[in-house]
Design a protein around this motif. Structure first.
Motif, PDB file in Angstrom:
ATOM      1  N   ALA A  83      63.007  43.207  22.253  1.00 19.38           N
ATOM      2  CA  ALA A  83      62.110  44.270  22.734  1.00 19.38           C
ATOM      3  C   ALA A  83      62.891  45.435  23.321  1.00 19.38           C
ATOM      4  CB  ALA A  83      61.137  43.695  23.753  1.00 19.38           C
ATOM      5  N   MET A  84      63.911  45.900  22.604  1.00 16.73           N
ATOM      6  CA  MET A  84      64.692  47.073  22.985  1.00 16.73           C
ATOM      7  C   MET A  84      64.985  47.878  21.733  1.00 16.73           C
ATOM      8  SD  MET A  84      67.404  45.590  25.807  1.00 16.73           S
ATOM      9  CE  MET A  84      68.150  47.204  26.031  1.00 16.73           C
ATOM     10  N   ARG A  85      65.256  49.148  21.917  1.00 20.43           N
ATOM     11  CA  ARG A  85      65.569  50.007  20.778  1.00 20.43           C
ATOM     12  C   ARG A  85      66.932  49.617  20.193  1.00 20.43           C
ATOM     13  NH1 ARG A  85      61.925  54.133  20.467  1.00 20.43           N
ATOM     14  NH2 ARG A  85      60.712  54.550  22.368  1.00 20.43           N
ATOM     15  N   THR A 209      65.897  50.387  31.043  1.00 19.43           N
ATOM     16  CA  THR A 209      65.498  50.093  29.666  1.00 19.43           C
ATOM     17  C   THR A 209      65.832  48.662  29.254  1.00 19.43           C
ATOM     18  OG1 THR A 209      67.615  50.927  28.831  1.00 19.43           O
ATOM     19  CG2 THR A 209      65.793  52.509  29.005  1.00 19.43           C
ATOM     20  N   TYR A 210      66.444  47.892  30.132  1.00 23.21           N
ATOM     21  CA  TYR A 210      66.783  46.505  29.783  1.00 23.21           C
ATOM     22  C   TYR A 210      65.488  45.690  29.593  1.00 23.21           C
ATOM     23  CZ  TYR A 210      71.672  47.183  31.215  1.00 23.21           C
ATOM     24  OH  TYR A 210      72.981  47.622  31.321  1.00 23.21           O
ATOM     25  N   ASN A 211      65.385  45.038  28.487  1.00 22.25           N
ATOM     26  CA  ASN A 211      64.260  44.129  28.225  1.00 22.25           C
ATOM     27  C   ASN A 211      64.683  43.182  27.102  1.00 22.25           C
ATOM     28  OD1 ASN A 211      61.868  42.778  27.954  1.00 22.25           O
ATOM     29  ND2 ASN A 211      60.656  44.562  27.331  1.00 22.25           N
ATOM     30  N   PHE A 212      65.056  41.984  27.491  1.00 22.56           N
ATOM     31  CA  PHE A 212      65.529  41.033  26.495  1.00 22.56           C
ATOM     32  C   PHE A 212      64.462  40.005  26.108  1.00 22.56           C
ATOM     33  CE2 PHE A 212      69.573  42.699  27.992  1.00 22.56           C
ATOM     34  CZ  PHE A 212      70.232  42.873  26.776  1.00 22.56           C
ATOM     35  N   THR A 235      60.496  30.595  18.102  1.00 20.06           N
ATOM     36  CA  THR A 235      60.673  30.669  19.559  1.00 20.06           C
ATOM     37  C   THR A 235      60.416  32.097  20.042  1.00 20.06           C
ATOM     38  OG1 THR A 235      62.312  28.900  19.495  1.00 20.06           O
ATOM     39  CG2 THR A 235      62.283  30.310  21.446  1.00 20.06           C
ATOM     40  N   GLU A 236      59.624  32.214  21.093  1.00 26.93           N
ATOM     41  CA  GLU A 236      59.304  33.529  21.666  1.00 26.93           C
ATOM     42  C   GLU A 236      59.451  33.458  23.182  1.00 26.93           C
ATOM     43  OE1 GLU A 236      55.971  37.005  21.029  1.00 26.93           O
ATOM     44  OE2 GLU A 236      55.290  34.920  21.107  1.00 26.93           O
ATOM     45  N   LYS A 237      60.228  34.379  23.740  1.00 29.29           N
ATOM     46  CA  LYS A 237      60.466  34.453  25.171  1.00 29.29           C
ATOM     47  C   LYS A 237      60.123  35.866  25.646  1.00 29.29           C
ATOM     48  CE  LYS A 237      62.349  30.311  25.526  1.00 29.29           C
ATOM     49  NZ  LYS A 237      61.777  29.215  26.331  1.00 29.29           N
ATOM     50  N   VAL A 238      59.275  35.936  26.657  1.00 34.25           N
ATOM     51  CA  VAL A 238      58.879  37.219  27.239  1.00 34.25           C
ATOM     52  C   VAL A 238      59.313  37.234  28.698  1.00 34.25           C
ATOM     53  CG1 VAL A 238      56.962  38.756  27.789  1.00 34.25           C
ATOM     54  CG2 VAL A 238      56.924  37.419  25.668  1.00 34.25           C
ATOM     55  N   SER A 239      60.059  38.258  29.074  1.00 39.85           N
ATOM     56  CA  SER A 239      60.598  38.375  30.426  1.00 39.85           C
ATOM     57  C   SER A 239      59.968  39.568  31.129  1.00 39.85           C
ATOM     58  CB  SER A 239      62.118  38.529  30.383  1.00 39.85           C
ATOM     59  OG  SER A 239      62.628  38.769  31.672  1.00 39.85           O
ATOM     60  N   ALA A 240      59.618  39.356  32.383  1.00 43.13           N
ATOM     61  CA  ALA A 240      59.071  40.446  33.193  1.00 43.13           C
ATOM     62  C   ALA A 240      60.144  41.139  34.019  1.00 43.13           C
ATOM     63  CB  ALA A 240      57.977  39.903  34.115  1.00 43.13           C
ATOM     64  N   ASP A 241      61.377  40.641  33.953  1.00 43.63           N
ATOM     65  CA  ASP A 241      62.480  41.209  34.742  1.00 43.63           C
ATOM     66  C   ASP A 241      63.482  41.860  33.794  1.00 43.63           C
ATOM     67  OD1 ASP A 241      65.134  41.160  36.347  1.00 43.63           O
ATOM     68  OD2 ASP A 241      63.588  40.643  37.823  1.00 43.63           O
ATOM     69  N   HIS A 242      64.105  42.913  34.248  1.00 44.19           N
ATOM     70  CA  HIS A 242      65.082  43.616  33.403  1.00 44.19           C
ATOM     71  C   HIS A 242      66.354  42.796  33.240  1.00 44.19           C
ATOM     72  CE1 HIS A 242      62.642  47.234  33.262  1.00 44.19           C
ATOM     73  NE2 HIS A 242      62.539  47.229  34.595  1.00 44.19           N
ATOM     74  N   ASN A 243      66.857  42.252  34.340  1.00 44.57           N
ATOM     75  CA  ASN A 243      68.105  41.480  34.291  1.00 44.57           C
ATOM     76  C   ASN A 243      67.779  40.010  34.021  1.00 44.57           C
ATOM     77  OD1 ASN A 243      69.634  43.735  34.841  1.00 44.57           O
ATOM     78  ND2 ASN A 243      69.576  43.431  37.056  1.00 44.57           N
ATOM     79  N   HIS A 244      67.769  39.663  32.778  1.00 42.50           N
ATOM     80  CA  HIS A 244      67.409  38.292  32.412  1.00 42.50           C
ATOM     81  C   HIS A 244      68.419  37.773  31.380  1.00 42.50           C
ATOM     82  CE1 HIS A 244      63.727  35.595  32.878  1.00 42.50           C
ATOM     83  NE2 HIS A 244      64.672  34.848  32.328  1.00 42.50           N
ATOM     84  N   MET A 245      68.900  36.563  31.628  1.00 42.09           N
ATOM     85  CA  MET A 245      69.838  35.928  30.702  1.00 42.09           C
ATOM     86  C   MET A 245      69.150  34.724  30.044  1.00 42.09           C
ATOM     87  SD  MET A 245      73.449  33.939  31.455  1.00 42.09           S
ATOM     88  CE  MET A 245      74.408  35.405  31.781  1.00 42.09           C
ATOM     89  N   PHE A 246      69.168  34.713  28.720  1.00 41.57           N
ATOM     90  CA  PHE A 246      68.645  33.592  27.937  1.00 41.57           C
ATOM     91  C   PHE A 246      69.827  32.902  27.257  1.00 41.57           C
ATOM     92  CE2 PHE A 246      65.245  36.702  28.158  1.00 41.57           C
ATOM     93  CZ  PHE A 246      64.148  35.930  28.524  1.00 41.57           C
TER      94      PHE A 246
END
Length: 385
Positions: A83-85, A209-212, A235-246
Motif C-alpha cells: 500500500a505504497m507508491r 507516507t510509510y504504509n506497509f 495472506t493480507e496484513k493491514v497496519s494502522a501504524d507507519h512504522n511496522h515490521m512484518f
C-alpha cells in the motif's frame, strides 16, 4: 501301451481333483440356503464394485533423500501488493554469502490496494481453501494430482476502473537466488549497491507516507505450477501504524513432483509469522518493511503418484468372493445346527410332527386282545401263537 499310459495319467489327474462333482440327486436345496446365497451374491457385487473404484484411484508416495544439488539456482516467484507508491519502495535479496541478487526480473506496477467485489470474492475463497488445508493435510495430495488442471492462484483482473489514481504498488515477477539462506525484503527506498552489502535511499521518502500494509497473492519457490496453493498465498496484513515490521521465517523443502499430469522440480515451504511496531523509545528497534527470511532444508522430498497393479486388484477380488462365500456357508451351517438343536430340545416344528407320526405308527402295530374269561383269552393266545 500308449493308451494304458494315457488312461493312467487321466486316472491320476482325476484322483487329484480338488473340486469333486456331486450328483444333483444328492443335493438338497432349501429356502434358507437360497436366501443366504442371494445375500452373499449381493455383498460380493457391492464389494467388487467398491473395489473397482479403489483400483481406479491413485495415491501419493513420499520418499525422503538428501539434496545434493547445491550449485544450481533457485527460482523465487513473487506477486505482492504493497500500500505504497512504487517510487517509494524497493525489493531485493541478500543472502548469507553477502551476495545481492539483481532484482531486474521484478515488475513494479501501480495498482489500487482495495479489491473489487469479484477480486474480494476470489480472495475470500482462497483464504477458505487455506483454512481447510491447515485442518486437512491430505488435501495437498489432491492439489498434486490435479496440477495444471486447476486454476492459477493469481488474482483476477479488476472488472471496474476506479476514478482515483492508484496509490499502491504491485511487485511481481521472479528472481534466481542461491541455494543458501537469505533475506528477501521490501522496504522504503530503492536499493543501491554497497561494498559491505547494500543500502536503501529511505531519506528521500517522507515518514508520513510509510504504509506497509500488504497482500501476498503468490509466493513460491521453484517451478511455478498452476493449481498448487502455497502457504502464504492470499495472506493480507493491514497496519494502522507507519512504522511496522512484518517478518516471515520460511523453511524451504526441495520437492520433486512426479504425477500422471506433470513432472516438475518445485519446493514446498512452511512459514512462521511475526510483526511488531518499530518504536525506538520503547526499545523496539529495526527497520520498517516486509522481511522474508528463508532457509533451505538439506532433505529433499520425492512425491510420486502410484496406482494399484492389475494383479493385486484380481487377488483382492478373489479374496472378496472366496471369503464371503466361505463365511456365509459357515454361518448358514452354524445357524442351521443351532436351529436343529433348539427345535429338537423343545419338540417344535418338524420334530413335533415326527413325534406324532411315530406314536400313531406304534399304536397301529399293537395287538388288541378280545375280552372274555381267562380260558378264552388263553385259547386266543395259543391260536395267535
Amino acid at each position: 501301451m500308449r493308451r494304458l499310459n494315457k488312461k493312467k495319467a487321466l486316472s491320476l489327474v482325476r484322483d487329484l481333483d480338488a473340486f469333486p462333482k456331486v450328483p444333483e440327486s444328492y443335493v438338497e436345496t432349501t429356502a434358507s440356503g437360497g436366501t443366504v446365497s442371494l445375500v452373499a451374491f449381493a455383498f460380493m457385487a457391492g464389494l467388487a464394485f467398491l473395489e473397482f473404484f479403489v483400483y481406479r484411484d491413485t495415491w501419493m508416495k513420499y520418499e525422503y533423500e538428501v539434496d545434493t544439488d547445491f550449485s544450481s539456482k533457485l527460482r523465487l516467484n513473487i506477486d505482492i501488493t504493497v500500500a505504497m507508491r512504487c517510487q517509494f519502495v524497493g525489493a531485493d535479496v541478500l543472502d548469507l554469502a553477502e551476495t545481492m541478487v539483481a532484482s531486474d526480473g521484478l515488475i513494479y506496477e501501480p495498482v489500487h490496494f482495495e479489491l473489487s467485489p469479484q477480486q474480494r470474492l476470489w480472495h475470500m475463497t482462497l483464504l477458505h481453501i487455506q483454512e481447510r488445508l491447515r485442518e486437512e493435510h491430505s488435501l495437498q495430495d489432491i492439489f498434486f494430482k490435479t496440477a495444471l488442471k486447476g486454476a492459477p492462484t493469481a488474482l483476477p483482473p479488476r472488472e471496474d476502473s476506479p476514478i482515483e489514481p492508484p496509490a499502491a504498488c504491485r511487485i511481481h515477477g521472479h528472481l534466481y537466488i542461491n541455494k543458501v539462506a537469505g533475506n528477501f525484503h521490501i522496504t522504503v527506498g530503492k536499493a543501491i549497491p554497497h561494498p559491505r552489502g547494500h543500502a536503501h535511499l529511505a531519506a528521500l521518502v517522507s515518514h508520513d507516507t510509510y504504509n506497509f500494509s500488504h497482500r501476498i497473492d503468490h509466493l513460491s519457490f521453484g517451478d511455478e505450477i498452476p493449481g498448487i496453493i502455497n502457504p502464504l498465498d492470499g495472506t493480507e496484513k493491514v497496519s494502522a501504524d507507519h512504522n511496522h515490521m512484518f517478518q516471515y521465517f520460511i523453511t524451504i523443502v526441495p520437492t520433486k513432483l512426479n504425477t500422471y499430469q506433470i513432472t516438475a522440480d518445485t519446493h514446498q515451504y512452511s512459514v512462521t509469522e511475526r510483526e511488531r511496531v518499530i518504536n525506538h523509545a520503547a526499545g523496539s528497534h529495526g527497520v520498517s518493511g516486509i522481511f522474508m527470511k528463508y532457509d533451505i532444508n538439506s532433505l529433499m522430498v520425492r512425491v510420486t503418484e502410484q496406482h494399484m497393479p492389475l494383479w493385486q486388484f484380481l487377488v483382492r477380488l478373489c479374496g472378496i468372493v472366496g471369503g464371503i462365500f466361505s463365511t456365509t456357508g459357515m454361518i448358514h451351517g452354524l445357524v442351521g445346527s443351532l436351529v436343529d438343536v433348539l427345535c429338537c430340545h423343545f419338540q417344535v416344528g418338524v420334530y413335533s410332527l415326527r413325534k406324532e407320526g411315530g406314536l400313531e405308527e406304534q399304536a397301529s402295530n399293537d395287538v388288541l386282545l378280545p375280552t372274555g374269561n381267562h380260558s378264552d383269552r388263553q385259547e386266543s393266545l395259543q391260536l395267535a401263537s
